[in-house]
Design a protein around this motif. Sequence first.
Motif, PDB file in Angstrom:
ATOM      1  N   ARG A 148      56.223  50.768  28.059  1.00 61.79           N
ATOM      2  CA  ARG A 148      55.634  52.097  27.866  1.00 61.79           C
ATOM      3  C   ARG A 148      54.575  52.424  28.892  1.00 61.79           C
ATOM      4  O   ARG A 148      54.455  53.553  29.343  1.00 61.79           O
ATOM      5  N   GLY A 150      54.377  51.245  31.871  1.00 62.50           N
ATOM      6  CA  GLY A 150      54.862  51.196  33.248  1.00 62.50           C
ATOM      7  C   GLY A 150      54.595  49.872  33.932  1.00 62.50           C
ATOM      8  O   GLY A 150      55.026  49.657  35.060  1.00 62.50           O
TER       9      GLY A 150
ATOM     10  N   GLU B 109      52.455  55.823  36.955  1.00 55.53           N
ATOM     11  CA  GLU B 109      51.516  55.451  35.899  1.00 55.53           C
ATOM     12  C   GLU B 109      50.409  54.576  36.477  1.00 55.53           C
ATOM     13  O   GLU B 109      50.560  53.991  37.529  1.00 55.53           O
ATOM     14  N   ARG B 349      54.793  59.320  29.715  1.00 56.32           N
ATOM     15  CA  ARG B 349      54.112  58.604  30.788  1.00 56.32           C
ATOM     16  C   ARG B 349      53.223  59.530  31.585  1.00 56.32           C
ATOM     17  O   ARG B 349      52.100  59.200  31.935  1.00 56.32           O
TER      18      ARG B 349
END
Lengths: 319, 359
Positions: A148, A150, B109, B349
Amino acid sequence: MSDVSGLPEDMKKAYGTASSTPSAEPSPHSRSAIIDSSPWHGLWALTNRELKKWYKNPVILLLSLIQPVLWLGLFGKAMNFNAIFTDGAFSIPGLDIPKEVINQLGNMLMLNVFGTSDYFSFLAVGMLSFIVIFTAMFSGMSIVWDRRLGTLNKVMSTPVARGSIVMSKILSSVIRSIVQAAIILVLAVLFGLSTTGITPLGVLGTFTSLALLSFGFSSIFLMLALRSTNQNTQMAIVNLLNLPLLFGSNALFPAGFMPEWLQAFVKVNPISYATDIGRQLLLGAGGMASLAFDFAYLAAFAAAFSAIGIVLSWRFLTK
Amino acid sequence: MTESVSLKYETNVAVGIDAGNLSMNHIIQVRELSKSFNGTTRAVDGISFEVYEGEIFGFLGPNGAGKTTTISMLTTLLRPTSGSATICGFDILKEPNEVRKRIGVVPQEYTADEDLTGYENIMFCADLYGIPRRISRERAAELLQLVELESAKDRKVETYSGGMRRRLELACGLINHPQVLFLDEPTLGLDVQTRAAVWQYIRRLKDEYGMTLFLTTHYLEEADSLCDRIAIIDHGKIVRIGSPKELKDSLGGDIIELGIQENDKEEDPTLLILGVEHVKEVKRVGPAEYRIKSELGEVTAPMIIHRLISNGYHVSKISLMRPTLDQVYLELTGKSIREENGDQTQFRRQRATLRRARS
């Protein structure tokens, strides 16, 4: 901004080689010369990252210990079977049975049923398996989080072996389990676990069995989480399997008095074998199977599922 | 190096790339690359392009156009449904590990571990590449200096601002001295100052180290000012590829608007203007108002005015508009607001990234 001019030559040189033709002189600073290409590089870095998060956050460690301690205190102490059967806890009207006889009977009853004359000790060893299972169940969660946030993608874009990614999670779960089980054992001794039969070799054997148990279960729960992006699914799975796995073993009660169908499940449940090893080695209790069989069963369980976990990670980590 | 070079050649022969494509300055080659999810949605639909060594290549497109899917395939995170790509001569499917050794990835991210310090995070990345401690310590120090995080290196990442986190990600992506650096939305959620600083680092990587950079963005001014070449991608297909100037020129040049008081003869000056060199199109958009499409507007406009005046016209006002990438972009991708394509993960994200950038 002028500080870049101070960058050592090798950085520039490394980039210089990138633009040169393939026939260029090999540079001592080139990438391939310094990259460790052993298949397990990065395994410890990944494991250590998991462990750092755990030991740098003592609150989580304490919280994870509360539940088994509560079980020990509430279940182990409240279910005082010894008191139920001894010291005049019962008498038969019209028969004047001497106290010693009742105590003797009670002790024999305890030994017969639990393999030890003290239920607290019986349960304490079961709790060692309990904390291992509990830690293993949540090992899958960390891979869901990594996906989630990354982080998993970041790690997968590096040349780290896919197997190492899964193996690091398994290893960190094993190490955490062992440390937590050791704390539980110490606490249990403080609460009154009988220490008469405990030998260093026995402790070593017990923790080996717990490590094998953790290896196998961590692999299973990681496999379930390999492609998952939703931690709620993971929670649901954990909650679903938690109680059946625990009660369907000899961790809380001896298997001998269970119905046939449950006994059949207890006999395949690896938790039973780890607990059996602990009871034989720490309490000197009579076992469900021979030590050799117990160890062989656990080793096969750990090897099989960690192997499957690694194979699946090759296939399923990359979408 | 010799070893990897010989490997490189074997690969090219084995894969059977024809001699024309073997040219060493194509550091990334993409052939008919496609990715479908769940067998139906074609996120990327048969794209082909090359990236030259040492250039900044931009992937520009609206949300859900296929930018991140493409970058995920090139960085070996996603398996293509069909097609192929090579990076530094290595096939992304057949030799993903060779590709991974040579690329750096700065994801969209913030992937750095919040509980660890900046330095620990960089060292973690170095360990993932198997770089020995002796070298990685040196490199970490250099990179922290490069991204100006030296003074914050022993602080936990949770205390970092969005810009500092982005810079840390950049340093992590550079730890293996990559030949190609992939940046996915490198300035998402950053304020103007931090964005300018990130651009500066990116330019420096190109200028000083000749590194090839592949970046995705949906900021047009970012693509315009940073990239040597841009591919505009929409609905999984590349709709235009070229330098920012080429793309802008493709609109047909500058727009000159003139207010012309027509002369006594009441002749339409259109033909007169069309006679000027570089003028492509003349349109009367209102009484005494003309819109002229022309190349090299700043040279052409005075010539037009000169001709008009010498023919007895009176020019009352003038404006000159250069085409912007925005216009190209809107012309190619349409003006309708995009429906989110239902990619929850992507959305989550981005939201998380924005939230942390602003913390």
